[in-house]
Design a protein around this motif. Structure first.
Motif, mmCIF file in Angstrom:
data_model
loop_
_atom_site.group_PDB
_atom_site.id
_atom_site.type_symbol
_atom_site.label_atom_id
_atom_site.label_comp_id
_atom_site.label_asym_id
_atom_site.label_seq_id
_atom_site.Cartn_x
_atom_site.Cartn_y
_atom_site.Cartn_z
ATOM 1 N N PHE A 1 -2.503 6.482 5.810
ATOM 2 C CA PHE A 1 -3.281 5.954 4.470
ATOM 3 C C PHE A 1 -4.430 6.713 4.013
ATOM 4 O O PHE A 1 -4.682 6.862 3.070
ATOM 5 N N ILE B 1 -10.091 2.538 -2.738
ATOM 6 C CA ILE B 1 -8.805 1.782 -2.385
ATOM 7 C C ILE B 1 -8.864 1.864 -0.754
ATOM 8 O O ILE B 1 -8.779 0.720 -0.074
ATOM 9 N N TYR B 2 -8.959 2.996 -0.227
ATOM 10 C CA TYR B 2 -8.993 3.004 1.525
ATOM 11 C C TYR B 2 -10.306 2.272 1.993
ATOM 12 O O TYR B 2 -10.018 1.565 2.943
ATOM 13 N N TYR C 1 -9.269 -1.323 1.752
ATOM 14 C CA TYR C 1 -8.160 -1.692 2.917
ATOM 15 C C TYR C 1 -8.841 -1.797 4.156
ATOM 16 O O TYR C 1 -8.529 -2.896 4.856
ATOM 17 N N TYR D 1 2.593 1.810 -3.331
ATOM 18 C CA TYR D 1 1.382 2.292 -4.174
ATOM 19 C C TYR D 1 1.324 3.963 -4.264
ATOM 20 O O TYR D 1 0.966 4.671 -4.818
ATOM 21 N N ILE D 2 1.249 4.326 -2.726
ATOM 22 C CA ILE D 2 1.047 5.765 -2.484
ATOM 23 C C ILE D 2 2.283 6.272 -3.017
ATOM 24 O O ILE D 2 2.072 7.418 -3.753
ATOM 25 N N VAL E 1 0.941 -1.284 -0.020
ATOM 26 C CA VAL E 1 -0.171 0.000 0.013
ATOM 27 C C VAL E 1 1.034 1.227 0.075
ATOM 28 O O VAL E 1 0.409 2.154 -0.626
ATOM 29 N N THR F 1 3.924 7.802 5.043
ATOM 30 C CA THR F 1 2.737 7.112 5.193
ATOM 31 C C THR F 1 2.450 6.907 6.761
ATOM 32 O O THR F 1 1.246 6.483 7.306
ATOM 33 N N LEU G 1 -4.585 7.720 0.168
ATOM 34 C CA LEU G 1 -5.177 6.594 -0.876
ATOM 35 C C LEU G 1 -6.516 7.217 -1.404
ATOM 36 O O LEU G 1 -7.220 7.954 -0.933
#
Length: 283
Positions: free
Chosen positions: A211, A219-220, A223, A193-194, A190, A204, A215
């Motif tokens: 996050f 997507i968040y 997650y 990706y960020i 994750v 992060t 995000l």
């Protein structure tokens, strides 16, 4: 609750009045002006001293100096009940005061190693220290091929333990295996990706606490659905969703950074998970 300015002034003044204190240093989130400030942030402080004796296992010092204590932990004694002044180089007090302020004070005779964590000098009797406000701690860094492959392999390999725990209806074990082995790898992917959508320019935070900030909402939301209540059926659903999220983000990271992604190990791990879920090996 005391303001940030009040607390920092109290810490600096305390250090200056005590001839035994050589320096007082603030580290962690309070030393990093780029991080969002709120009343729940700890004051992570180190006093560098000439002599540890006045502060060793002396909770009265904390209350007399900083205020009424609501709850306190002495982690050095918890970890080493036989610790003595003669064997100690430091002593730490984790304290929440009556007004809600939290101070984590380490008194030490040796200079701590802050690594790349931001630190701000509050008092320096000898003038030898300088601030480190580079904000490198928890910054997302682009992974190497080796780091990326190791993360993916760890995730897909450790999946088997979670699946077996769920099949046996061993909820505490399955929960522990998920959080201790899968989530750290998921959090890496994750974060990477960020990094790909922020040009690796952001932090992060510890255990992904930022996050939500970075995000996309969709997507968040996915997650958050990797967390599940202690119900076997819902835990299976969450595990399957976690695998899909990991796979989707890992493939995006690999494509954006020109890395190789091992689809064979994913396919094998997911097949084994579904076979365990369906009891295939029990027939």
């Amino acid at each position: 609750m005391r303001s940030n300015e009040e607390m920092l002034r109290l810490i600096a003044d305390t250090a200056e009045r005590d001839e035994n204190v050589r320096a007082a240093v603030l580290s962690g989130s309070r030393a990093d002006s780029s991080r969002p400030e709120d009343v729940y942030q700890d004051y992570d402080v180190a006093f560098l001293v000439r002599n540890l004796e006045p502060y060793f296992n002396n909770p009265c010092y904390i209350e007399r100096t900083f205020g009424k204590v609501l709850i306190m932990q002495l982690p050095d004694l918890n970890d080493n009940p036989g610790m003595t002044l003669e064997t100690a180089e430091k002593f730490t007090y984790l304290t929440i005061f009556e007004d809600g302020t939290r101070l984590d004070l380490t008194v030490t005779t040796t200079m701590p190693d802050w690594g790349n964590e931001p630190m701000k000098v509050l008092f320096d009797r000898e003038g030898h220290l300088s601030d480190n406000l580079d904000n490198e701690c928890y910054m997302v860094h682009e992974p190497t091929q080796e780091e990326f492959s190791a993360c993916c392999n760890e995730f897909w390999w450790c999946l088997n333990n979670v699946a077996k725990g769920l099949r046996r209806e061993e909820i505490p074990y399955a929960k522990a295996m998920f959080e201790e082995t899968l989530r750290p790898q998921l959090n890496k992917v994750v974060s990477w990706y960020i990094g790909t959508i922020s040009d690796f320019s952001v932090s992060t935070g510890k255990k992904g606490k930022y996050f939500k900030k970075y995000l996309p909402d969709s997507i968040y939301g996915k997650y958050l659905r990797t967390y599940s209540p202690p119900d076997i059926s819902k835990m299976w659903t969450s595990l399957v969703n976690t695998c899909k999220l990991f796979s989707d983000l890992a493939r995006i990271v690999a494509q954006d950074l020109g890395l190789d992604y091992n689809t064979t190990e994913e396919d094998g791990a997911r097949l084994y998970m579904m076979n365990v879920k369906g009891g295939v090996y029990e027939k």
